[in-house]
Write an enzyme that holds these catalytic residues in place. Sequence first.
Site, PDB file in Angstrom:
ATOM      1  N   HIS A  56      -7.705   9.381  -1.840  1.00 23.32           N
ATOM      2  CA  HIS A  56      -7.024   9.424  -0.538  1.00 23.32           C
ATOM      3  C   HIS A  56      -7.878  10.083   0.553  1.00 23.32           C
ATOM      4  O   HIS A  56      -7.947   9.577   1.679  1.00 23.32           O
ATOM      5  CB  HIS A  56      -5.684  10.163  -0.697  1.00 23.32           C
ATOM      6  CG  HIS A  56      -4.628   9.728   0.254  1.00 23.32           C
ATOM      7  ND1 HIS A  56      -3.304   9.689  -0.049  1.00 23.32           N
ATOM      8  CD2 HIS A  56      -4.703   9.325   1.547  1.00 23.32           C
ATOM      9  CE1 HIS A  56      -2.602   9.265   0.990  1.00 23.32           C
ATOM     10  NE2 HIS A  56      -3.437   9.035   1.975  1.00 23.32           N
ATOM     11  N   TYR A  93       3.115   9.737  -0.538  1.00 17.92           N
ATOM     12  CA  TYR A  93       4.246   9.176   0.221  1.00 17.92           C
ATOM     13  C   TYR A  93       5.584   9.383  -0.491  1.00 17.92           C
ATOM     14  O   TYR A  93       6.646   9.152   0.090  1.00 17.92           O
ATOM     15  CB  TYR A  93       4.056   7.671   0.484  1.00 17.92           C
ATOM     16  CG  TYR A  93       2.762   7.287   1.172  1.00 17.92           C
ATOM     17  CD1 TYR A  93       1.963   8.240   1.789  1.00 17.92           C
ATOM     18  CD2 TYR A  93       2.332   5.959   1.194  1.00 17.92           C
ATOM     19  CE1 TYR A  93       0.768   7.887   2.400  1.00 17.92           C
ATOM     20  CE2 TYR A  93       1.138   5.595   1.809  1.00 17.92           C
ATOM     21  CZ  TYR A  93       0.366   6.564   2.404  1.00 17.92           C
ATOM     22  OH  TYR A  93      -0.817   6.208   2.994  1.00 17.92           O
ATOM     23  N   ASP A 139       0.827  -1.204   0.000  1.00 20.47           N
ATOM     24  CA  ASP A 139       0.000   0.000   0.000  1.00 20.47           C
ATOM     25  C   ASP A 139       0.863   1.256   0.000  1.00 20.47           C
ATOM     26  O   ASP A 139       1.507   1.578   0.997  1.00 20.47           O
ATOM     27  CB  ASP A 139      -0.891   0.006   1.258  1.00 20.47           C
ATOM     28  CG  ASP A 139      -1.814   1.210   1.285  1.00 20.47           C
ATOM     29  OD1 ASP A 139      -2.911   1.113   0.705  1.00 20.47           O
ATOM     30  OD2 ASP A 139      -1.435   2.256   1.848  1.00 20.47           O
ATOM     31  N   LYS A 187      -2.745   5.864  -4.359  1.00 20.46           N
ATOM     32  CA  LYS A 187      -3.880   6.757  -4.082  1.00 20.46           C
ATOM     33  C   LYS A 187      -3.673   8.106  -4.761  1.00 20.46           C
ATOM     34  O   LYS A 187      -2.533   8.570  -4.867  1.00 20.46           O
ATOM     35  CB  LYS A 187      -4.016   6.986  -2.565  1.00 20.46           C
ATOM     36  CG  LYS A 187      -3.885   5.729  -1.725  1.00 20.46           C
ATOM     37  CD  LYS A 187      -4.044   5.966  -0.238  1.00 20.46           C
ATOM     38  CE  LYS A 187      -3.707   4.711   0.549  1.00 20.46           C
ATOM     39  NZ  LYS A 187      -2.289   4.569   0.903  1.00 20.46           N
TER      40      LYS A 187
HETATM   41  P1  NDP Z   1       1.262   1.577  11.766  1.00 23.26           P
HETATM   42  O1  NDP Z   1       0.146   1.536  12.739  1.00 23.26           O
HETATM   43  O2  NDP Z   1       1.383   0.529  10.745  1.00 23.26           O
HETATM   44  O3  NDP Z   1       2.622   1.708  12.607  1.00 23.26           O
HETATM   45  C1  NDP Z   1       3.853   1.935  11.984  1.00 23.26           C
HETATM   46  C2  NDP Z   1       4.866   2.372  13.053  1.00 23.26           C
HETATM   47  O4  NDP Z   1       5.058   1.311  13.994  1.00 23.26           O
HETATM   48  C3  NDP Z   1       6.205   2.723  12.495  1.00 23.26           C
HETATM   49  O5  NDP Z   1       6.731   3.794  13.257  1.00 23.26           O
HETATM   50  C4  NDP Z   1       7.025   1.461  12.716  1.00 23.26           C
HETATM   51  O6  NDP Z   1       8.397   1.775  12.850  1.00 23.26           O
HETATM   52  C5  NDP Z   1       6.435   0.927  14.013  1.00 23.26           C
HETATM   53  N1  NDP Z   1       6.476  -0.537  14.103  1.00 23.26           N
HETATM   54  C6  NDP Z   1       6.107  -1.408  13.137  1.00 23.26           C
HETATM   55  N2  NDP Z   1       6.243  -2.682  13.552  1.00 23.26           N
HETATM   56  C7  NDP Z   1       6.726  -2.619  14.815  1.00 23.26           C
HETATM   57  C8  NDP Z   1       7.069  -3.605  15.762  1.00 23.26           C
HETATM   58  N3  NDP Z   1       6.927  -4.903  15.482  1.00 23.26           N
HETATM   59  N4  NDP Z   1       7.532  -3.186  16.975  1.00 23.26           N
HETATM   60  C9  NDP Z   1       7.647  -1.858  17.258  1.00 23.26           C
HETATM   61  N5  NDP Z   1       7.313  -0.884  16.389  1.00 23.26           N
HETATM   62  C10 NDP Z   1       6.859  -1.251  15.163  1.00 23.26           C
HETATM   63  O7  NDP Z   1       1.169   3.049  11.097  1.00 23.26           O
HETATM   64  P2  NDP Z   1       1.017   3.693   9.663  1.00 23.26           P
HETATM   65  O8  NDP Z   1       0.508   5.063   9.892  1.00 23.26           O
HETATM   66  O9  NDP Z   1       2.237   3.541   8.866  1.00 23.26           O
HETATM   67  O10 NDP Z   1      -0.185   2.872   8.952  1.00 23.26           O
HETATM   68  C11 NDP Z   1       0.011   1.736   8.140  1.00 23.26           C
HETATM   69  C12 NDP Z   1      -0.190   2.081   6.676  1.00 23.26           C
HETATM   70  O11 NDP Z   1      -1.498   2.603   6.437  1.00 23.26           O
HETATM   71  C13 NDP Z   1       0.707   3.209   6.161  1.00 23.26           C
HETATM   72  O12 NDP Z   1       2.056   2.825   6.026  1.00 23.26           O
HETATM   73  C14 NDP Z   1       0.006   3.566   4.887  1.00 23.26           C
HETATM   74  O13 NDP Z   1       0.296   2.624   3.872  1.00 23.26           O
HETATM   75  C15 NDP Z   1      -1.450   3.502   5.339  1.00 23.26           C
HETATM   76  N6  NDP Z   1      -1.976   4.816   5.765  1.00 23.26           N
HETATM   77  C16 NDP Z   1      -3.021   5.362   5.054  1.00 23.26           C
HETATM   78  C17 NDP Z   1      -3.568   6.576   5.410  1.00 23.26           C
HETATM   79  C18 NDP Z   1      -4.690   7.117   4.628  1.00 23.26           C
HETATM   80  O14 NDP Z   1      -5.071   8.292   4.834  1.00 23.26           O
HETATM   81  N7  NDP Z   1      -5.285   6.377   3.723  1.00 23.26           N
HETATM   82  C19 NDP Z   1      -3.050   7.350   6.553  1.00 23.26           C
HETATM   83  C20 NDP Z   1      -1.975   6.676   7.257  1.00 23.26           C
HETATM   84  C21 NDP Z   1      -1.489   5.463   6.876  1.00 23.26           C
HETATM   85  P3  NDP Z   1       9.546   1.072  11.925  1.00 23.26           P
HETATM   86  O15 NDP Z   1       9.214   1.343  10.501  1.00 23.26           O
HETATM   87  O16 NDP Z   1      10.794   1.757  12.393  1.00 23.26           O
HETATM   88  O17 NDP Z   1       9.519  -0.402  12.281  1.00 23.26           O
END
Ligand code: NDP
Length: 277
Positions: A113, A55, A50, A80
């Site tokens: 989006h 991004y 995704d 998106k």
């Molecule tokens: P998430 O809830 O997926 O959390 C991601 C965060 O958690 C990052 O900081 C990551 O750090 C950390 N993390 C991941 N795995 C672990 C773990 N096992 N232990 C500890 N920390 C962890 O947040 P997102 O906001 O990224 O949401 C997921 C996806 O949803 C986005 O990437 C995007 O594709 C989508 N999205 C869509 C939106 C929309 O408006 N349509 C808005 C926001 C997100 P690290 O990378 O350092 O591991």
Amino acid sequence: MNITDIKGTVTLHNGVEMPYFGLGVYQSREGKEVTDAVQWALEAGYRHIDTAAFYQNEEGVGKAVRQSAVDRDEVFVVTKVWNQDQGYQRTLKAFDTSLMKLGLDYLDMYLVHWPVRGLYRDTWRALEELYLSGRVRAIGVSNFLQHHLEDLMAVCQVRPMVNQMEFHPRLVQQSLIDYCHTHQVRYEAWSPMMQGRVFGLDALQGLAARYGKDAGQVVLRWNLQKGVVTIPKSARKERIISNSQVFDFALTDEEMAYIDSLDAHERLGPDPDTFDF
Ligand code: NDP
């Protein structure tokens, strides 16, 4: 939703199979960081990626998908249209730009989006045209509340297949999930792990320990058992792998209800009714 393994799919209302577990890449940096993340995810069995024009990492995502040993038709690639590109003509152009950056000749799913007021109906007409001409296999929306969906579905030719929403234990919006699923719009979670904050939620630690899992794995399993497609983000190999280890345990009805009860209608991101970008 029949939960089997990381490659398992849900059938969208047009018959397309969408893997219910994927990798999010928001805030994964363009270049090596995002390319590595997507490559590791594909190696770990992820079959859904995704991204979004916003991004600014579509080139790296596309590179990893194209270089992978996994066949293109086995990977579900989503991007998106960003808010400044909304409107009929602009969206058609934005789609071409995204596809060019990805280096792909078709897309699996294209999403609106955010519901930009005054524009999202025209944006949707462009998505319908892209879908009906076969350039994208499924179309959907993101951040659409019930009234946005009602407004769109009153005039659309093709109903959205997916609504991607902020969703985690502090923001459940059950009535919106029910509305979507009643209308065959598959609900999908963004920020399922509260951008990392689920790992610090005391309320989940006991449940996680019971299964020898971490809080993130428990929450991702809860997503799937609620019928919600999920796309956790990590740019680290070990986390990409561990986040996907949610297919060897199942939560009971009581445990599901317990996580539901943590809901506090608490948003981490903007409210779809008041966002201003
Ligand atoms: P998430 O809830 O997926 O959390 C991601 C965060 O958690 C990052 O900081 C990551 O750090 C950390 N993390 C991941 N795995 C672990 C773990 N096992 N232990 C500890 N920390 C962890 O947040 P997102 O906001 O990224 O949401 C997921 C996806 O949803 C986005 O990437 C995007 O594709 C989508 N999205 C869509 C939106 C929309 O408006 N349509 C808005 C926001 C997100 P690290 O990378 O350092 O591991």
